[in-house]
Design a protein around this motif. Structure first.
Motif, PDB file in Angstrom:
ATOM      1  N   GLU A 278      21.655 -27.704  30.346  1.00 57.91           N
ATOM      2  CA  GLU A 278      20.397 -28.148  30.707  1.00 57.91           C
ATOM      3  C   GLU A 278      20.030 -29.359  29.789  1.00 57.91           C
ATOM      4  O   GLU A 278      19.739 -30.540  30.294  1.00 57.91           O
ATOM      5  CB  GLU A 278      19.259 -27.292  30.480  1.00 57.91           C
ATOM      6  CG  GLU A 278      19.111 -25.964  31.458  1.00 57.91           C
ATOM      7  CD  GLU A 278      18.079 -25.248  31.099  1.00 57.91           C
ATOM      8  OE1 GLU A 278      17.300 -25.245  29.932  1.00 57.91           O
ATOM      9  OE2 GLU A 278      18.019 -24.182  31.857  1.00 57.91           O
ATOM     10  N   LYS A 279      20.417 -29.573  28.457  1.00 58.03           N
ATOM     11  CA  LYS A 279      20.317 -30.646  27.748  1.00 58.03           C
ATOM     12  C   LYS A 279      21.104 -31.543  28.311  1.00 58.03           C
ATOM     13  O   LYS A 279      20.969 -32.938  28.168  1.00 58.03           O
ATOM     14  CB  LYS A 279      20.906 -29.914  26.460  1.00 58.03           C
ATOM     15  CG  LYS A 279      20.866 -31.136  25.196  1.00 58.03           C
ATOM     16  CD  LYS A 279      21.045 -30.632  23.747  1.00 58.03           C
ATOM     17  CE  LYS A 279      21.056 -31.951  23.144  1.00 58.03           C
ATOM     18  NZ  LYS A 279      21.819 -31.410  21.595  1.00 58.03           N
ATOM     19  N   ASN A 280      22.436 -31.278  28.572  1.00 55.49           N
ATOM     20  CA  ASN A 280      23.328 -32.399  29.034  1.00 55.49           C
ATOM     21  C   ASN A 280      22.760 -33.114  30.228  1.00 55.49           C
ATOM     22  O   ASN A 280      22.855 -34.197  30.517  1.00 55.49           O
ATOM     23  CB  ASN A 280      24.777 -31.946  29.337  1.00 55.49           C
ATOM     24  CG  ASN A 280      25.625 -31.574  27.924  1.00 55.49           C
ATOM     25  OD1 ASN A 280      25.002 -32.139  26.670  1.00 55.49           O
ATOM     26  ND2 ASN A 280      26.188 -30.597  27.851  1.00 55.49           N
ATOM     27  N   LEU A 281      22.414 -32.011  31.144  1.00 55.32           N
ATOM     28  CA  LEU A 281      21.896 -32.953  32.352  1.00 55.32           C
ATOM     29  C   LEU A 281      20.581 -33.613  32.183  1.00 55.32           C
ATOM     30  O   LEU A 281      20.598 -34.721  32.634  1.00 55.32           O
ATOM     31  CB  LEU A 281      21.570 -31.644  33.437  1.00 55.32           C
ATOM     32  CG  LEU A 281      22.641 -30.847  33.961  1.00 55.32           C
ATOM     33  CD1 LEU A 281      22.000 -29.723  34.639  1.00 55.32           C
ATOM     34  CD2 LEU A 281      23.342 -31.869  35.015  1.00 55.32           C
ATOM     35  N   LEU A 282      19.804 -33.139  31.472  1.00 55.27           N
ATOM     36  CA  LEU A 282      18.640 -34.087  31.014  1.00 55.27           C
ATOM     37  C   LEU A 282      18.872 -35.416  30.363  1.00 55.27           C
ATOM     38  O   LEU A 282      18.362 -36.258  30.711  1.00 55.27           O
ATOM     39  CB  LEU A 282      17.645 -33.436  30.088  1.00 55.27           C
ATOM     40  CG  LEU A 282      16.944 -32.024  30.863  1.00 55.27           C
ATOM     41  CD1 LEU A 282      16.099 -31.563  29.646  1.00 55.27           C
ATOM     42  CD2 LEU A 282      16.008 -32.857  31.936  1.00 55.27           C
ATOM     43  N   VAL A 283      19.957 -35.279  29.458  1.00 53.98           N
ATOM     44  CA  VAL A 283      20.520 -36.614  28.834  1.00 53.98           C
ATOM     45  C   VAL A 283      21.038 -37.497  29.785  1.00 53.98           C
ATOM     46  O   VAL A 283      20.665 -39.028  29.843  1.00 53.98           O
ATOM     47  CB  VAL A 283      21.441 -36.353  27.674  1.00 53.98           C
ATOM     48  CG1 VAL A 283      22.223 -37.666  27.281  1.00 53.98           C
ATOM     49  CG2 VAL A 283      20.920 -35.475  26.572  1.00 53.98           C
TER      50      VAL A 283
ATOM     51  N   ASP B  63      14.158 -40.556  39.416  1.00 57.31           N
ATOM     52  CA  ASP B  63      13.222 -39.836  38.720  1.00 57.31           C
ATOM     53  C   ASP B  63      13.732 -38.550  38.634  1.00 57.31           C
ATOM     54  O   ASP B  63      13.022 -37.344  38.662  1.00 57.31           O
ATOM     55  CB  ASP B  63      11.733 -39.866  39.413  1.00 57.31           C
ATOM     56  CG  ASP B  63      10.674 -39.152  38.337  1.00 57.31           C
ATOM     57  OD1 ASP B  63      11.047 -39.054  37.151  1.00 57.31           O
ATOM     58  OD2 ASP B  63       9.700 -38.714  38.654  1.00 57.31           O
ATOM     59  N   VAL B  64      15.009 -38.352  38.629  1.00 59.08           N
ATOM     60  CA  VAL B  64      15.857 -36.960  38.446  1.00 59.08           C
ATOM     61  C   VAL B  64      15.359 -36.211  37.295  1.00 59.08           C
ATOM     62  O   VAL B  64      15.179 -34.978  37.530  1.00 59.08           O
ATOM     63  CB  VAL B  64      17.422 -37.169  38.568  1.00 59.08           C
ATOM     64  CG1 VAL B  64      18.001 -36.055  38.328  1.00 59.08           C
ATOM     65  CG2 VAL B  64      17.803 -37.998  39.688  1.00 59.08           C
ATOM     66  N   GLU B  65      15.022 -36.813  36.238  1.00 50.48           N
ATOM     67  CA  GLU B  65      14.595 -35.839  34.932  1.00 50.48           C
ATOM     68  C   GLU B  65      13.642 -35.065  35.218  1.00 50.48           C
ATOM     69  O   GLU B  65      13.423 -33.829  34.709  1.00 50.48           O
ATOM     70  CB  GLU B  65      14.491 -36.824  33.704  1.00 50.48           C
ATOM     71  CG  GLU B  65      14.052 -36.515  32.540  1.00 50.48           C
ATOM     72  CD  GLU B  65      13.611 -37.289  31.426  1.00 50.48           C
ATOM     73  OE1 GLU B  65      13.418 -36.871  30.109  1.00 50.48           O
ATOM     74  OE2 GLU B  65      13.689 -38.446  31.694  1.00 50.48           O
ATOM     75  N   SER B  66      12.500 -35.636  35.867  1.00 54.12           N
ATOM     76  CA  SER B  66      11.229 -34.698  35.900  1.00 54.12           C
ATOM     77  C   SER B  66      11.551 -33.573  36.888  1.00 54.12           C
ATOM     78  O   SER B  66      11.028 -32.409  36.833  1.00 54.12           O
ATOM     79  CB  SER B  66       9.916 -35.560  36.590  1.00 54.12           C
ATOM     80  OG  SER B  66      10.546 -36.085  38.030  1.00 54.12           O
ATOM     81  N   GLY B  67      12.435 -33.843  37.955  1.00 56.25           N
ATOM     82  CA  GLY B  67      12.815 -32.791  38.995  1.00 56.25           C
ATOM     83  C   GLY B  67      13.615 -31.628  38.289  1.00 56.25           C
ATOM     84  O   GLY B  67      13.366 -30.542  38.448  1.00 56.25           O
ATOM     85  N   LEU B  68      14.549 -32.125  37.258  1.00 56.22           N
ATOM     86  CA  LEU B  68      15.373 -31.138  36.371  1.00 56.22           C
ATOM     87  C   LEU B  68      14.467 -30.183  35.451  1.00 56.22           C
ATOM     88  O   LEU B  68      14.765 -28.943  35.665  1.00 56.22           O
ATOM     89  CB  LEU B  68      16.316 -31.983  35.751  1.00 56.22           C
ATOM     90  CG  LEU B  68      17.497 -32.576  36.300  1.00 56.22           C
ATOM     91  CD1 LEU B  68      18.341 -33.403  35.215  1.00 56.22           C
ATOM     92  CD2 LEU B  68      18.285 -31.448  36.971  1.00 56.22           C
ATOM     93  N   LYS B  69      13.508 -30.867  34.923  1.00 56.94           N
ATOM     94  CA  LYS B  69      12.406 -29.897  34.090  1.00 56.94           C
ATOM     95  C   LYS B  69      11.830 -28.878  35.098  1.00 56.94           C
ATOM     96  O   LYS B  69      11.595 -27.987  34.600  1.00 56.94           O
ATOM     97  CB  LYS B  69      11.626 -31.025  33.472  1.00 56.94           C
ATOM     98  CG  LYS B  69      12.330 -31.938  32.364  1.00 56.94           C
ATOM     99  CD  LYS B  69      11.091 -32.489  31.820  1.00 56.94           C
ATOM    100  CE  LYS B  69      11.677 -33.371  30.570  1.00 56.94           C
ATOM    101  NZ  LYS B  69      10.662 -34.510  29.821  1.00 56.94           N
TER     102      LYS B  69
END
Length: 264
Positions: free
Chosen positions: A190-195, A207-213
């Motif tokens: 999860e950490k690597n995907l958010l980075v 805006d992939v980051e907000s979707g990942l969260k």
């Protein structure tokens, strides 16, 4: 006739015995030990009774104390169990409310994504119609084709990036549904995907980051326990991936439109 007032040798009068008759002395000699034995037996029985009564009282006292202790421990255990049951009921209600909240959030987010997907499909259809018009307009068509070819390269790169996110999410969800893989491995993914989402320009534009969260917080769906197909795990993640694909398609046409307007 016999004189009843003077019976002969009836052993009633102690002084009237034959010479050498010492039976009375033996009687008295036996009587004294027997009386002593009877007295000793009476005293011994009395003392035994006292000891027995004393032991009985001590036994009843210990039994009463033990019973009180056991009753006290029993009451303590009952109270502790009741407190534990009450605590578990409260925790269960909290988990039930939390699960219900997650479910409502997931349903709401799914509806939102479906609506946005419909809007993107409508926008895509509209852009496709404009594309066909431009293709028939000579010089404009040539310019359009040139810009479109360039942006299709951007779209290809964006789709490759989305494929990487898809594989990462599949691996993350597979670990989430696993009963043996440590939680730390999922958190690392999860950490690597958010980075990556926060640093990649294409991911930032989508805006992939907000979707990942949102996925990490609400997507807790797992397939069958014996399932080994990663594609059967997760629900919200697949909606987001489809949403991002449509967003890439839409961004491509918007970039073409922007490029054409800039060259006029």
């Amino acid at each position: 006739m016999n004189n009843l007032n003077d019976p002969p040798n009836w052993n009633i009068l102690p002084n009237r015995r034959d010479a050498g008759d010492d039976g009375s002395r033996w009687n008295y000699a036996l009587l004294v030990p027997m009386l002593g034995l009877a007295a000793f037996r009476w005293i011994w029985t009395r003392e035994c009774q006292k000891e027995i009564e004393k032991e009985k009282q001590e036994y009843y006292r210990k039994e009463s104390t033990l019973q009180k202790d056991l009753e006290g421990k029993y009451r303590d255990i009952i109270m502790e169990n009741r407190r534990a049951v009450a605590h578990l009921e409260v925790e269960l209600e909290k988990e039930r409310n939390r699960t219900l909240s997650y479910r409502e959030a997931l349903v709401s987010q799914s509806r939102k994504l479906v609506e946005e997907r419909k809007l993107l499909e409508q926008e895509q259809e509209k852009l496709e119609q404009e594309k066909q018009v431009l293709l028939r307009s000579g010089a404009e068509g040539t310019l359009y084709q040139s810009c479109l070819a360039k942006e299709e390269e951007w779209q290809q790169k964006a789709n490759i990036l989305l494929k990487e996110f898809e594989e990462g999410l599949k691996e993350r969800q597979d670990i989430y549904c696993s009963l043996t893989v440590p939680r730390s491995q999922r958190l690392e993914i999860e950490k690597n995907l958010l980075v990556k989402a926060a640093t990649n320009p294409v991911a930032m534009a989508l805006d992939v980051e907000s979707g990942l969260k949102d996925i990490f917080k609400h997507d807790n769906y797992c397939g069958n326990v014996l399932n080994r197909n990663r594609s059967q795990n997760g629900k919200l993640m697949w909606l987001y991936l489809r949403y991002w694909e449509l967003a890439v398609e839409l961004q491509k046409f918007k970039r073409v439109e922007k490029a054409m307007l800039g060259k006029r």
